[in-house]
Write a protein that holds these residues in place. Structure first.
Motif, PDB file in Angstrom:
ATOM      1  N   SER A 113     -10.888   5.566  10.690  1.00 20.08           N
ATOM      2  CA  SER A 113     -11.306   4.604  11.707  1.00 20.08           C
ATOM      3  C   SER A 113     -12.526   3.818  11.235  1.00 20.08           C
ATOM      4  N   GLY A 114     -12.423   2.501  11.360  1.00 17.73           N
ATOM      5  CA  GLY A 114     -13.543   1.654  10.968  1.00 17.73           C
ATOM      6  C   GLY A 114     -13.474   1.150   9.544  1.00 17.73           C
ATOM      7  N   HIS A 115     -12.567   1.716   8.753  1.00 22.05           N
ATOM      8  CA  HIS A 115     -12.427   1.227   7.375  1.00 22.05           C
ATOM      9  C   HIS A 115     -11.646  -0.079   7.382  1.00 22.05           C
ATOM     10  N   THR A 116     -12.236  -1.094   6.739  1.00 14.48           N
ATOM     11  CA  THR A 116     -11.602  -2.406   6.769  1.00 14.48           C
ATOM     12  C   THR A 116     -10.658  -2.633   5.591  1.00 14.48           C
ATOM     13  N   ALA A 117     -10.825  -1.855   4.526  1.00 15.94           N
ATOM     14  CA  ALA A 117      -9.985  -2.032   3.348  1.00 15.94           C
ATOM     15  C   ALA A 117      -8.953  -0.911   3.264  1.00 15.94           C
ATOM     16  N   LEU A 118      -7.719  -1.277   2.923  1.00 15.60           N
ATOM     17  CA  LEU A 118      -6.629  -0.307   2.827  1.00 15.60           C
ATOM     18  C   LEU A 118      -5.816  -0.622   1.590  1.00 15.60           C
ATOM     19  N   TYR A 119      -5.443   0.416   0.868  1.00 16.73           N
ATOM     20  CA  TYR A 119      -4.759   0.277  -0.418  1.00 16.73           C
ATOM     21  C   TYR A 119      -3.511   1.159  -0.441  1.00 16.73           C
ATOM     22  N   TRP A 120      -2.482   0.673  -1.096  1.00 19.26           N
ATOM     23  CA  TRP A 120      -1.297   1.481  -1.386  1.00 19.26           C
ATOM     24  C   TRP A 120      -1.168   1.614  -2.901  1.00 19.26           C
ATOM     25  N   TYR A 121      -0.881   2.853  -3.329  1.00 20.69           N
ATOM     26  CA  TYR A 121      -0.655   3.145  -4.732  1.00 20.69           C
ATOM     27  C   TYR A 121       0.640   3.946  -4.865  1.00 20.69           C
ATOM     28  N   ARG A 122       1.166   3.992  -6.078  1.00 21.37           N
ATOM     29  CA  ARG A 122       2.369   4.766  -6.340  1.00 21.37           C
ATOM     30  C   ARG A 122       2.128   5.624  -7.587  1.00 21.37           C
ATOM     31  N   GLY A 153       1.113   7.702 -14.430  1.00 24.88           N
ATOM     32  CA  GLY A 153      -0.172   7.571 -13.755  1.00 24.88           C
ATOM     33  C   GLY A 153      -0.036   6.810 -12.452  1.00 24.88           C
ATOM     34  N   LEU A 154      -1.141   6.671 -11.784  1.00 24.49           N
ATOM     35  CA  LEU A 154      -1.186   5.908 -10.539  1.00 24.49           C
ATOM     36  C   LEU A 154      -1.114   4.417 -10.834  1.00 24.49           C
ATOM     37  N   GLU A 155      -0.424   3.689  -9.972  1.00 23.61           N
ATOM     38  CA  GLU A 155      -0.407   2.235 -10.108  1.00 23.61           C
ATOM     39  C   GLU A 155      -0.664   1.588  -8.760  1.00 23.61           C
ATOM     40  N   PHE A 156      -1.396   0.510  -8.810  1.00 22.05           N
ATOM     41  CA  PHE A 156      -1.742  -0.248  -7.612  1.00 22.05           C
ATOM     42  C   PHE A 156      -0.509  -0.986  -7.094  1.00 22.05           C
ATOM     43  N   LEU A 157      -0.338  -1.010  -5.774  1.00 22.07           N
ATOM     44  CA  LEU A 157       0.761  -1.756  -5.165  1.00 22.07           C
ATOM     45  C   LEU A 157       0.249  -2.947  -4.365  1.00 22.07           C
ATOM     46  N   ILE A 158      -0.592  -2.683  -3.363  1.00 24.04           N
ATOM     47  CA  ILE A 158      -1.025  -3.747  -2.455  1.00 24.04           C
ATOM     48  C   ILE A 158      -2.356  -3.368  -1.828  1.00 24.04           C
ATOM     49  N   TYR A 159      -3.116  -4.382  -1.436  1.00 26.54           N
ATOM     50  CA  TYR A 159      -4.456  -4.175  -0.896  1.00 26.54           C
ATOM     51  C   TYR A 159      -4.672  -5.102   0.296  1.00 26.54           C
ATOM     52  N   PHE A 160      -5.191  -4.542   1.388  1.00 23.10           N
ATOM     53  CA  PHE A 160      -5.543  -5.296   2.579  1.00 23.10           C
ATOM     54  C   PHE A 160      -7.054  -5.226   2.777  1.00 23.10           C
ATOM     55  N   PRO A 214       6.298  -3.994  -7.056  1.00 25.74           N
ATOM     56  CA  PRO A 214       7.201  -4.084  -8.214  1.00 25.74           C
ATOM     57  C   PRO A 214       8.395  -4.999  -8.022  1.00 25.74           C
ATOM     58  N   SER A 215       8.801  -5.234  -6.797  1.00 25.19           N
ATOM     59  CA  SER A 215       9.936  -6.130  -6.560  1.00 25.19           C
ATOM     60  C   SER A 215       9.885  -6.623  -5.129  1.00 25.19           C
ATOM     61  N   ASP A 216      10.751  -7.598  -4.816  1.00 24.23           N
ATOM     62  CA  ASP A 216      10.752  -8.138  -3.453  1.00 24.23           C
ATOM     63  C   ASP A 216      11.401  -7.184  -2.459  1.00 24.23           C
ATOM     64  N   ARG A 217      11.861  -6.029  -2.935  1.00 25.66           N
ATOM     65  CA  ARG A 217      12.362  -5.017  -1.989  1.00 25.66           C
ATOM     66  C   ARG A 217      11.202  -4.293  -1.300  1.00 25.66           C
ATOM     67  N   PHE A 218      10.009  -4.460  -1.859  1.00 23.32           N
ATOM     68  CA  PHE A 218       8.823  -3.804  -1.308  1.00 23.32           C
ATOM     69  C   PHE A 218       8.036  -4.792  -0.459  1.00 23.32           C
ATOM     70  N   SER A 219       7.592  -4.331   0.704  1.00 21.50           N
ATOM     71  CA  SER A 219       6.723  -5.145   1.537  1.00 21.50           C
ATOM     72  C   SER A 219       5.806  -4.214   2.305  1.00 21.50           C
ATOM     73  N   ALA A 220       4.715  -4.767   2.784  1.00 20.10           N
ATOM     74  CA  ALA A 220       3.781  -3.958   3.565  1.00 20.10           C
ATOM     75  C   ALA A 220       3.115  -4.839   4.593  1.00 20.10           C
ATOM     76  N   GLU A 221       2.757  -4.230   5.688  1.00 22.31           N
ATOM     77  CA  GLU A 221       1.990  -4.938   6.693  1.00 22.31           C
ATOM     78  C   GLU A 221       0.933  -4.003   7.256  1.00 22.31           C
ATOM     79  N   ARG A 222      -0.053  -4.643   7.848  1.00 23.60           N
ATOM     80  CA  ARG A 222      -1.123  -3.872   8.463  1.00 23.60           C
ATOM     81  C   ARG A 222      -1.371  -4.485   9.831  1.00 23.60           C
ATOM     82  N   THR A 223      -1.097  -3.725  10.862  1.00 22.67           N
ATOM     83  CA  THR A 223      -1.178  -4.241  12.217  1.00 22.67           C
ATOM     84  C   THR A 223      -2.549  -3.952  12.819  1.00 22.67           C
ATOM     85  N   GLY A 224      -3.128  -4.980  13.404  1.00 24.55           N
ATOM     86  CA  GLY A 224      -4.392  -4.804  14.109  1.00 24.55           C
ATOM     87  C   GLY A 224      -5.522  -4.323  13.220  1.00 24.55           C
ATOM     88  N   GLY A 225      -5.391  -4.553  11.945  1.00 24.82           N
ATOM     89  CA  GLY A 225      -6.447  -4.136  11.031  1.00 24.82           C
ATOM     90  C   GLY A 225      -6.558  -2.635  10.870  1.00 24.82           C
TER      91      GLY A 225
END
Lengths: 109, 113
Positions: free
Chosen positions: B27-36, B42-49, B61-72
């Protein structure tokens, strides 16, 4: 793109030994992260440092910005320190971390 | 306090199905990251909000992947038409603001059969 190299890839030691894990990177950075991943897969952030040295308990992290090199030291190692230790630096875009391949540490009793 | 949580912890799906992975940041964290982390890799970066800014999707890695972040806050990573090479542990992390220490969730282990 920042390239990150860790050494050694695997390290086995006896309980009580002093451990050093090294990390080198290719492009100047603002900060470097050391992470710990336990066998169950969970990742814990150990340190984020941009200069000098940080200490937390038996763990010490140092960084030499000019030489683009960091070390993670563990004093009086214990079997519970057995884990994969991962170094990470900002890639293209400060928040896109680029990760080393990790160092698998095994401490035998 | 509560850390980063992810659900499900494990997901087995058939090739071609869509999956949704969820991340609840601190709660309160403004930055969010997804890794795989693929098996043996090793770990690889996917997306960052970051806050209300447009996400950095350059690691997807491809257009089959998407992400959203609702309400921050909560984020969902969606993989459409899953392939076997999508099998991996998907990790979410959050930080107070960009540039600060990242706190990782326990991950979701995805297996595509």
């Amino acid at each position: 793109k920042n390239e990150v190299e860790q050494s050694p890839q695997n390290l086995t030691a006896q309980e009580g030994e002093f451990i050093t894990i090294n990390c080198s990177y290719s492009v100047g950075i603002s900060a470097l992260h050391w992470l710990q991943q336990h066998p169950g897969g969970g990742i814990v952030s150990l340190f984020m440092l941009s200069s000098g040295k940080k200490k937390h308990g038996r763990l010490i992290a140092t960084i030499n910005i000019q030489e683009k090199h960091s070390s993670l030291h563990i004093t009086a190692s214990h079997p519970r320190d057995s884990a994969v230790y991962i170094c990470a630096v900002p890639g293209r875009g400060a928040q896109k971390l680029v990760f080393g391949q990790g160092t698998r540490l095994t401490i035998n009793p | 306090g509560a850390g980063v949580s992810q659900s499900p912890s494990n997901k087995v799906t058939e090739k071609g199905k869509d999956v949704e992975l969820r991340c609840d940041p601190i709660s309160g964290h403004t930055a969010l990251y997804w890794y795989r982390q693929s098996l043996g890799q090793g770990l690889e970066f996917l997306i960052y909000f970051q806050g209300n800014s447009a996400p950095d999707k350059s690691g997807l890695p491809s257009d089959r992947f998407s992400a959203e972040r609702t309400g921050g806050s909560v984020s969902t990573l969606t993989i459409q038409r899953t392939q076997q090479e999508d099998s991996a542990v998907y990790l979410c992390a959050s930080s107070l603001v960009e540039g600060f220490e990242q706190y990782f969730g326990p991950g979701t282990r995805l297996t595509v059969t």
